[in-house]
Write a protein that holds these residues in place. Structure first.
Motif, PDB file in Angstrom:
ATOM      1  N   UNK A  13     134.553 121.071 111.578  1.00  0.00           N
ATOM      2  CA  UNK A  13     134.186 120.094 112.591  1.00  0.00           C
ATOM      3  C   UNK A  13     134.660 120.523 113.950  1.00  0.00           C
ATOM      4  N   UNK A  14     134.769 119.529 114.840  1.00  0.00           N
ATOM      5  CA  UNK A  14     135.011 119.826 116.250  1.00  0.00           C
ATOM      6  C   UNK A  14     136.338 120.513 116.430  1.00  0.00           C
ATOM      7  N   UNK A  15     136.448 121.273 117.482  1.00  0.00           N
ATOM      8  CA  UNK A  15     137.658 122.012 117.770  1.00  0.00           C
ATOM      9  C   UNK A  15     138.767 121.060 118.193  1.00  0.00           C
ATOM     10  N   UNK A  16     139.995 121.495 117.976  1.00  0.00           N
ATOM     11  CA  UNK A  16     141.134 120.662 118.345  1.00  0.00           C
ATOM     12  C   UNK A  16     141.406 120.778 119.828  1.00  0.00           C
ATOM     13  N   UNK A  30     144.362 124.901 100.878  1.00  0.00           N
ATOM     14  CA  UNK A  30     144.671 126.046 101.738  1.00  0.00           C
ATOM     15  C   UNK A  30     143.631 126.169 102.844  1.00  0.00           C
ATOM     16  N   UNK A  31     142.356 125.975 102.480  1.00  0.00           N
ATOM     17  CA  UNK A  31     141.284 126.073 103.469  1.00  0.00           C
ATOM     18  C   UNK A  31     141.450 125.034 104.564  1.00  0.00           C
ATOM     19  N   UNK A  32     141.875 123.811 104.169  1.00  0.00           N
ATOM     20  CA  UNK A  32     142.062 122.746 105.161  1.00  0.00           C
ATOM     21  C   UNK A  32     143.195 123.097 106.116  1.00  0.00           C
ATOM     22  N   UNK A  33     144.275 123.687 105.569  1.00  0.00           N
ATOM     23  CA  UNK A  33     145.400 124.063 106.426  1.00  0.00           C
ATOM     24  C   UNK A  33     145.007 125.185 107.380  1.00  0.00           C
ATOM     25  N   UNK A  34     144.285 126.160 106.857  1.00  0.00           N
ATOM     26  CA  UNK A  34     143.828 127.276 107.699  1.00  0.00           C
ATOM     27  C   UNK A  34     142.898 126.771 108.792  1.00  0.00           C
ATOM     28  N   UNK A  35     142.000 125.864 108.428  1.00  0.00           N
ATOM     29  CA  UNK A  35     141.081 125.309 109.410  1.00  0.00           C
ATOM     30  C   UNK A  35     141.844 124.563 110.506  1.00  0.00           C
ATOM     31  N   UNK A  36     142.881 123.829 110.120  1.00  0.00           N
ATOM     32  CA  UNK A  36     143.677 123.106 111.107  1.00  0.00           C
ATOM     33  C   UNK A  36     144.372 124.054 112.070  1.00  0.00           C
ATOM     34  N   UNK A  37     144.878 125.170 111.561  1.00  0.00           N
ATOM     35  CA  UNK A  37     145.519 126.152 112.435  1.00  0.00           C
ATOM     36  C   UNK A  37     144.518 126.769 113.393  1.00  0.00           C
TER      37      UNK A  37
END
Length: 335
Positions: free
Chosen positions: A20-23, A54-61
């Protein structure tokens, strides 16, 4: 891994990471570049798709623009997961020679992240050949300036220590990267895995060390040296003058005792100063050095009677101001 499997793997990783959208704080370009780099690294390593957590954490970073941290999180987690899966496959194989204790020890080592040690157990017992090589990751172990706070014109030493890198670059951090520049380091120098360089910055600056490993994997760290400006010396000038009249007086005090006065120094008062400064009289001439420029400077020939009694002058920075002349008309009052 065959081509179709690789395509499915990349597609799976892409679905997990393209989000989704960038942070806030990360540009769209930096966000997408982060995810593309993670995808490319996983594909190059022929790794399986990341698990949802893991994918969710990587995406958040990646949303925060923290590409290096995203990579550093993805690969160790993926390595642990692949390691555990291999232990399970070895244990389930009909011709497995692994004992229960060996399976348990290898499994624990996988969970602890010591993949090499786990694979050593598997390869020594199963006879299935060498373990599959997992991608190594370079690391910047330490980076510092000594001293970290200096004055302009002084030197400081940058020291670094890295591991797992095939090459190391050192240079000034590029403040425009990655928004307007593809180079993270300005004027990079290729250096050894550990070492030091002396620099003499004129202003506060941030330096970065980038450790580069195989398949484009990299790790970086930065440190700032604070440079304070050197105070400019106060603007000064000089004031000089000449003494006429008698410099030595023989007289009597109030009790009729003989007393002698010799004019050897002239005194001056700087603005706001509690005590006067003095200038020696040499051959009837005197000079005050280091007088505050552009400010009133009051001069008196001690307690001698003179014409005039005092002079108040000012001068331009870097110049010599003559004219502080006095005629001595009498000795100081006796007392």
């Amino acid at each position: 891994m065959n081509k179709s499997c690789t395509i499915r793997t990349v597609a799976l990783v892409s679905l997990l990471l393209v989000g989704s959208a960038r942070a806030e704080g990360a540009s769209e370009a930096a966000y997408l570049a982060c995810k593309e780099k993670v995808n490319a690294e996983l594909e190059a390593a022929q790794a399986k798709g990341l698990g949802p957590k893991v994918a969710a954490e990587v995406d958040g970073l990646c949303r925060q623009g923290r590409t290096e941290e995203a990579l550093r999180f993805a690969f160790p987690m993926q390595a642990k997961r692949d390691c555990v899966n291999r232990v399970r496959q070895e244990a389930a194989a009909p011709d497995s020679k692994l004992g229960k204790d060996e399976i348990g020890e290898a499994h624990n080592l996988c969970r602890q992240g010591d993949v090499d040690a786990a694979f050593a157990i598997l390869d020594g017992s199963s006879g299935n050949g060498p373990a599959a090589e997992l991608p190594g990751f370079p690391d910047v172990l330490s980076l510092s300036f000594s001293p970290q706070n200096i004055r302009a014109g002084e030197a400081t030493t940058l020291r670094w220590n890295t591991s797992g890198a095939s090459s190391v670059e050192v240079g000034r951090r590029n403040p425009q990267w990655p928004h307007a520049s593809s180079e993270p380091i300005l004027d990079p120098q290729t250096v050894g895995p550990s070492g030091s360089i002396a620099i003499q910055p004129s202003a506060t600056v941030t330096y970065q060390v980038r450790a580069i490993g195989g398949a484009g994997k990299s790790a970086s760290k930065e440190v700032t040296v604070v440079v304070s400006s050197v105070p400019q010396p106060a603007a000064t000038c000089s004031i000089s003058g000449r003494i006429t009249g008698k410099l030595k007086w023989d007289t009597q005090d109030d009790r009729g005792q003989p007393i002698s006065f010799d004019l050897t120094h002239v005194y001056g008062w700087e603005p706001g100063a509690d005590r006067p400064v003095s200038a020696e009289v040499r051959g009837r001439r005197f000079t005050f050095e280091g007088v505050p420029a552009g400010k009133s400077f009051t001069i008196r020939p001690g307690g001698y009677r003179s014409n005039p009694r005092e002079r108040t002058l000012s001068c331009v920075a870097g110049t010599a101001q003559p004219g502080a002349n006095f005629e001595i008309t009498g000795p100081p009052p006796s007392g």
